[in-house]
Scaffold this motif. Sequence first.
Motif, short mmCIF file in Angstrom:
data_model
loop_
_atom_site.label_atom_id
_atom_site.label_comp_id
_atom_site.label_asym_id
_atom_site.label_seq_id
_atom_site.Cartn_x
_atom_site.Cartn_y
_atom_site.Cartn_z
N PRO A 22 29.00 64.59 -11.00
CA PRO A 22 27.85 64.59 -10.09
C PRO A 22 27.49 63.19 -9.58
O PRO A 22 27.05 63.05 -8.43
N LEU A 23 27.67 62.17 -10.40
CA LEU A 23 27.41 60.80 -9.96
C LEU A 23 28.38 60.41 -8.85
O LEU A 23 27.97 59.86 -7.81
N TYR A 25 30.01 62.44 -6.88
CA TYR A 25 29.69 63.29 -5.73
C TYR A 25 28.50 62.72 -4.96
O TYR A 25 28.51 62.67 -3.72
N ARG A 26 27.47 62.29 -5.68
CA ARG A 26 26.28 61.74 -5.03
C ARG A 26 26.61 60.46 -4.27
O ARG A 26 26.14 60.24 -3.16
N ILE A 27 27.44 59.61 -4.86
CA ILE A 27 27.85 58.37 -4.19
C ILE A 27 28.60 58.68 -2.90
O ILE A 27 28.33 58.11 -1.85
N GLN A 29 28.61 61.51 -1.17
CA GLN A 29 27.76 62.23 -0.22
C GLN A 29 26.82 61.27 0.52
O GLN A 29 26.64 61.40 1.73
N ARG A 30 26.24 60.30 -0.18
CA ARG A 30 25.31 59.36 0.45
C ARG A 30 26.03 58.20 1.11
O ARG A 30 25.45 57.44 1.85
N SER A 33 26.62 53.05 -2.82
CA SER A 33 26.46 52.91 -4.27
C SER A 33 25.54 51.75 -4.57
O SER A 33 25.60 51.16 -5.65
#
Length: 88
Positions: A22-23, A25-27, A29-30, A33
């Motif tokens: 999930p970390l 994926y979040r990086i 997606q946004r 970092s």
Amino acid sequence: MNNLWHDLGLLAAVVMPLWNIPLIYRIVQRKTSADISLGWLFGVWGCILLMLPSALQSREIQLKAFGISNVIFFTAVVVAVLIYRKKR
């Protein structure tokens, strides 16, 4: 009963590093970092790498599995952070 704890420990050793997904994926997606400290990132990664030889020499399969899967998934975090690190 002892085999149950052994099997649960092995499962947890493999599953726990999956929480890095999930970390990552979040990086991705946004596409940034910036909120990840490089000191924290390389400190954790360095410790994981330094613990790997000991994990590989252990007779405990749980420790070996955790060491290997942790190195793989946290290295993926390091790569994602470096790819999406914006120059300030």
